[in-house]
Design a protein around this motif. Structure first.
Motif, PDB file in Angstrom:
ATOM      1  N   MET A  65      15.066 -77.683 -35.651  1.00  0.00           N
ATOM      2  CA  MET A  65      15.475 -76.407 -36.222  1.00  0.00           C
ATOM      3  C   MET A  65      16.733 -76.613 -37.061  1.00  0.00           C
ATOM      4  O   MET A  65      17.644 -77.334 -36.671  1.00  0.00           O
ATOM      5  N   LEU A  66      16.807 -75.957 -38.208  1.00  0.00           N
ATOM      6  CA  LEU A  66      17.985 -76.023 -39.043  1.00  0.00           C
ATOM      7  C   LEU A  66      19.134 -75.246 -38.399  1.00  0.00           C
ATOM      8  O   LEU A  66      18.941 -74.223 -37.750  1.00  0.00           O
ATOM      9  N   ILE A  67      20.347 -75.737 -38.592  1.00  0.00           N
ATOM     10  CA  ILE A  67      21.527 -75.085 -38.032  1.00  0.00           C
ATOM     11  C   ILE A  67      21.987 -73.979 -38.978  1.00  0.00           C
ATOM     12  O   ILE A  67      22.000 -74.143 -40.200  1.00  0.00           O
ATOM     13  N   GLU A  68      22.374 -72.855 -38.404  1.00  0.00           N
ATOM     14  CA  GLU A  68      22.880 -71.740 -39.190  1.00  0.00           C
ATOM     15  C   GLU A  68      24.401 -71.711 -39.071  1.00  0.00           C
ATOM     16  O   GLU A  68      24.951 -71.318 -38.037  1.00  0.00           O
ATOM     17  N   GLN A  69      25.069 -72.170 -40.120  1.00  0.00           N
ATOM     18  CA  GLN A  69      26.517 -72.160 -40.171  1.00  0.00           C
ATOM     19  C   GLN A  69      26.938 -72.044 -41.632  1.00  0.00           C
ATOM     20  O   GLN A  69      26.128 -72.228 -42.542  1.00  0.00           O
ATOM     21  N   THR A 104      27.967 -71.103 -52.600  1.00  0.00           N
ATOM     22  CA  THR A 104      27.759 -71.245 -54.045  1.00  0.00           C
ATOM     23  C   THR A 104      26.485 -70.541 -54.484  1.00  0.00           C
ATOM     24  O   THR A 104      26.464 -69.846 -55.514  1.00  0.00           O
ATOM     25  N   ALA A 105      25.405 -70.691 -53.700  1.00  0.00           N
ATOM     26  CA  ALA A 105      24.142 -70.035 -54.036  1.00  0.00           C
ATOM     27  C   ALA A 105      24.298 -68.515 -54.015  1.00  0.00           C
ATOM     28  O   ALA A 105      23.781 -67.807 -54.900  1.00  0.00           O
ATOM     29  N   PHE A 106      24.998 -67.999 -53.023  1.00  0.00           N
ATOM     30  CA  PHE A 106      25.212 -66.547 -52.942  1.00  0.00           C
ATOM     31  C   PHE A 106      26.059 -66.062 -54.113  1.00  0.00           C
ATOM     32  O   PHE A 106      25.752 -65.020 -54.724  1.00  0.00           O
ATOM     33  N   GLU A 107      27.118 -66.786 -54.447  1.00  0.00           N
ATOM     34  CA  GLU A 107      27.968 -66.361 -55.550  1.00  0.00           C
ATOM     35  C   GLU A 107      27.217 -66.398 -56.879  1.00  0.00           C
ATOM     36  O   GLU A 107      27.376 -65.498 -57.716  1.00  0.00           O
ATOM     37  N   VAL A 137      25.912 -44.387 -59.186  1.00  0.00           N
ATOM     38  CA  VAL A 137      24.488 -44.658 -58.970  1.00  0.00           C
ATOM     39  C   VAL A 137      24.358 -46.087 -58.468  1.00  0.00           C
ATOM     40  O   VAL A 137      24.624 -47.037 -59.219  1.00  0.00           O
ATOM     41  N   PRO A 138      23.986 -46.278 -57.204  1.00  0.00           N
ATOM     42  CA  PRO A 138      23.943 -47.634 -56.653  1.00  0.00           C
ATOM     43  C   PRO A 138      22.768 -48.452 -57.208  1.00  0.00           C
ATOM     44  O   PRO A 138      21.812 -47.920 -57.750  1.00  0.00           O
ATOM     45  N   ARG A 139      22.880 -49.742 -57.061  1.00  0.00           N
ATOM     46  CA  ARG A 139      21.743 -50.643 -57.190  1.00  0.00           C
ATOM     47  C   ARG A 139      21.596 -51.351 -55.859  1.00  0.00           C
ATOM     48  O   ARG A 139      22.605 -51.587 -55.172  1.00  0.00           O
ATOM     49  N   LEU A 140      20.352 -51.664 -55.475  1.00  0.00           N
ATOM     50  CA  LEU A 140      20.110 -52.253 -54.151  1.00  0.00           C
ATOM     51  C   LEU A 140      19.530 -53.644 -54.300  1.00  0.00           C
ATOM     52  O   LEU A 140      18.550 -53.846 -55.026  1.00  0.00           O
ATOM     53  N   PHE A 141      20.148 -54.570 -53.598  1.00  0.00           N
ATOM     54  CA  PHE A 141      19.710 -55.961 -53.639  1.00  0.00           C
ATOM     55  C   PHE A 141      19.384 -56.411 -52.227  1.00  0.00           C
ATOM     56  O   PHE A 141      20.262 -56.473 -51.361  1.00  0.00           O
ATOM     57  N   MET A 142      18.117 -56.699 -51.999  1.00  0.00           N
ATOM     58  CA  MET A 142      17.657 -57.120 -50.680  1.00  0.00           C
ATOM     59  C   MET A 142      17.676 -58.644 -50.574  1.00  0.00           C
ATOM     60  O   MET A 142      17.090 -59.339 -51.404  1.00  0.00           O
ATOM     61  N   ILE A 143      18.390 -59.145 -49.570  1.00  0.00           N
ATOM     62  CA  ILE A 143      18.346 -60.574 -49.250  1.00  0.00           C
ATOM     63  C   ILE A 143      17.291 -60.749 -48.177  1.00  0.00           C
ATOM     64  O   ILE A 143      17.457 -60.282 -47.046  1.00  0.00           O
ATOM     65  N   SER A 144      16.207 -61.391 -48.528  1.00  0.00           N
ATOM     66  CA  SER A 144      15.106 -61.549 -47.587  1.00  0.00           C
ATOM     67  C   SER A 144      15.562 -62.308 -46.349  1.00  0.00           C
ATOM     68  O   SER A 144      16.456 -63.161 -46.414  1.00  0.00           O
ATOM     69  N   ASN A 145      14.947 -62.003 -45.238  1.00  0.00           N
ATOM     70  CA  ASN A 145      15.355 -62.542 -43.938  1.00  0.00           C
ATOM     71  C   ASN A 145      14.914 -64.005 -43.796  1.00  0.00           C
ATOM     72  O   ASN A 145      14.076 -64.352 -42.974  1.00  0.00           O
ATOM     73  N   GLU A 146      15.521 -64.842 -44.631  1.00  0.00           N
ATOM     74  CA  GLU A 146      15.186 -66.266 -44.670  1.00  0.00           C
ATOM     75  C   GLU A 146      16.386 -67.096 -44.215  1.00  0.00           C
ATOM     76  O   GLU A 146      17.539 -66.659 -44.305  1.00  0.00           O
ATOM     77  N   HIS A 147      16.098 -68.325 -43.800  1.00  0.00           N
ATOM     78  CA  HIS A 147      17.184 -69.279 -43.583  1.00  0.00           C
ATOM     79  C   HIS A 147      17.881 -69.536 -44.922  1.00  0.00           C
ATOM     80  O   HIS A 147      17.231 -69.561 -45.970  1.00  0.00           O
ATOM     81  N   PRO A 148      19.224 -69.727 -44.929  1.00  0.00           N
ATOM     82  CA  PRO A 148      19.931 -69.927 -46.203  1.00  0.00           C
ATOM     83  C   PRO A 148      19.405 -71.086 -47.034  1.00  0.00           C
ATOM     84  O   PRO A 148      19.545 -71.071 -48.267  1.00  0.00           O
ATOM     85  N   GLU A 149      18.807 -72.094 -46.429  1.00  0.00           N
ATOM     86  CA  GLU A 149      18.278 -73.198 -47.232  1.00  0.00           C
ATOM     87  C   GLU A 149      17.178 -72.719 -48.172  1.00  0.00           C
ATOM     88  O   GLU A 149      17.062 -73.197 -49.309  1.00  0.00           O
ATOM     89  N   ILE A 150      16.358 -71.773 -47.701  1.00  0.00           N
ATOM     90  CA  ILE A 150      15.310 -71.224 -48.556  1.00  0.00           C
ATOM     91  C   ILE A 150      15.930 -70.460 -49.715  1.00  0.00           C
ATOM     92  O   ILE A 150      15.505 -70.588 -50.874  1.00  0.00           O
ATOM     93  N   MET A 166       6.303 -73.022 -46.369  1.00  0.00           N
ATOM     94  CA  MET A 166       6.322 -72.523 -45.001  1.00  0.00           C
ATOM     95  C   MET A 166       6.044 -73.625 -43.982  1.00  0.00           C
ATOM     96  O   MET A 166       6.406 -73.502 -42.804  1.00  0.00           O
ATOM     97  N   THR A 167       5.438 -74.712 -44.427  1.00  0.00           N
ATOM     98  CA  THR A 167       5.162 -75.845 -43.544  1.00  0.00           C
ATOM     99  C   THR A 167       6.440 -76.417 -42.938  1.00  0.00           C
ATOM    100  O   THR A 167       6.425 -76.942 -41.814  1.00  0.00           O
ATOM    101  N   PHE A 168       7.546 -76.306 -43.659  1.00  0.00           N
ATOM    102  CA  PHE A 168       8.757 -77.038 -43.290  1.00  0.00           C
ATOM    103  C   PHE A 168       9.721 -76.236 -42.420  1.00  0.00           C
ATOM    104  O   PHE A 168      10.785 -76.753 -42.067  1.00  0.00           O
ATOM    105  N   TYR A 169       9.362 -74.997 -42.074  1.00  0.00           N
ATOM    106  CA  TYR A 169      10.301 -74.142 -41.352  1.00  0.00           C
ATOM    107  C   TYR A 169       9.674 -73.576 -40.090  1.00  0.00           C
ATOM    108  O   TYR A 169       8.488 -73.255 -40.064  1.00  0.00           O
ATOM    109  N   ASP A 170      10.505 -73.447 -39.063  1.00  0.00           N
ATOM    110  CA  ASP A 170      10.076 -72.694 -37.894  1.00  0.00           C
ATOM    111  C   ASP A 170       9.838 -71.243 -38.316  1.00  0.00           C
ATOM    112  O   ASP A 170      10.452 -70.746 -39.259  1.00  0.00           O
TER     113      ASP A 170
END
Length: 361
Positions: free
Chosen positions: A1-5, A12-15, A122-135, A291-295
């Motif tokens: 399992m990948l570590i979440e930290q 950098t990806a988020f920014e 007037v807001p804008r909405l940005f959904m971050i899908s419930n993925e591991h950060p590596e994805i 999807m093969t590579f992730y729990d």
């Protein structure tokens, strides 16, 4: 399992992604979360936004008790807000809402009210899908994808008839005359916009009575509700939007029948078996095999909705057709040929070159 930290490359990806959303220093940004949110993504978003100078507040709600007859996954319709007026009021006043709920706000009933805004915002909405950060790191949005998706949406809006076929036996006719078209390129930069990360697909929500024919899912196609690559062939007969027969042999067939039956028994109707939306993936950076590579806990599967050339057939809620249900399947399929008013835009699972690209200046 990948570590979440916290990792520098994930910040950098988020920014980079928030920069594409044109989040500016001093803008008010709401983080919408719940008790079951993937906390690493919330923390990465918060730290990145702070580094960019945004003014942040977080609305964290308890994940509601289950009300469905079966597990619910990847619906895009979180019920976490529960129509709480103070929550809606707070989100209306943010310039940007970063959606880190588990299921996402894309089809949530409170979204239209939030996007109306308040106090001149007037807001804008940005959904971050419930993925591991590596994805998320692998699928940081490409600015060039916006014009491709916009062109595909324009093409869908002008289409009367979509025909989908495959060597596996698919022969599906979809009338798009009164459909509502949407598309996502992975970032949102203007007030009132909604987008999600990963992105890169164009969709149509057909009006009632618009879909008929045969849909054949072959081994290697994907049932994203189950987060499972098919090993069996599933033959679906669709009459007047609704799956009326599920034929084939094997556990994939039995599981699909069982899941649909749970919703039929609970709701007393077959809306979960009817079409929600149809469309195709446009993102060359998204991978069918990822999807093969992730729990399973590390992967929400949004990437597989967007991989270039897939035909995405989804069943469940469709406001255009007046159907409301939490029963939902997203079914990306490979090897399909898609024609829009007779013009081939996807040929045996590959985008036809030049169809959606903008002409050179």
């Amino acid at each position: 399992m990948l570590i979440e930290q916290i990792e520098h490359r994930w910040l950098t990806a988020f920014e980079r992604t928030f920069a594409l959303c044109k989040i500016q220093e001093g803008e008010v940004v709401a983080l919408l979360t719940e008790s079951q949110s993937r906390r690493i993504n919330v923390d990465l978003a918060r730290i990145s936004l702070q580094r960019m100078g945004a003014k942040i507040f977080e609305v964290c709600l308890p994940t509601p008790a289950l009300s469905a007859p079966a597990p619910v996954r990847s619906t895009g319709a979180t019920d976490v807000i529960q129509h709480l007026a103070p929550v809606v009021a707070a989100l209306q006043r943010a310039h940007v809402v970063i959606d880190c709920t588990v299921e996402g706000m894309l089809h949530a009933p409170e979204l239209p009210a939030i996007l109306k805004g308040a106090d001149g915002v007037v807001p804008r909405l940005f959904m971050i899908s419930n993925e591991h950060p590596e994805i998320l790191e692998r699928t940081v949005p490409d600015p060039a994808l916006e014009s491709v998706v916009r062109n595909a949406m324009k093409k869908l809006r002008g289409t009367q008839h979509m025909h989908v076929s495959s060597k596996a036996g698919t022969d599906l006719n979809i009338q798009l005359k009164s459909a509502v078209v949407g598309g996502v390129w992975g970032f949102c930069s203007k007030p009132g916009m909604v987008s999600h990360w990963p992105g890169g697909l164009a969709l149509a929500f057909p009006a009632a009575g618009s879909v008929n024919g045969r849909l054949v899912m072959a081994p290697g196609d994907v049932n994203l509700t189950f987060k499972r690559y098919l090993r069996d062939t599933i033959e679906l007969t669709i009459e007047n939007d609704t799956i009326t027969r599920i034929e084939g042999e094997g556990v994939d067939v039995e599981m699909m029948r069982s899941y649909y039956q749970a919703w039929i028994d609970k709701e007393g109707h077959r809306d979960a078996c009817a079409v929600s939306h149809v469309g195709f993936g446009l993102n060359p950076a998204a991978r069918w095999d990822a999807m093969t590579f992730y729990d399973k806990r590390d992967c929400n599967g949004t990437e597989l909705r967007a991989f270039a050339g897939n035909f995405l057939y989804s069943t469940g809620a469709n406001e255009v057709a007046g159907r409301h249900t939490l029963g939902h399947f997203d079914l990306p399929m490979r090897g399909c040929t898609i024609q829009l008013d007779g013009q081939c835009v996807v040929n045996e699972g590959a985008l036809v070159p030049g169809v959606f690209e903008s002409p050179a200046p």
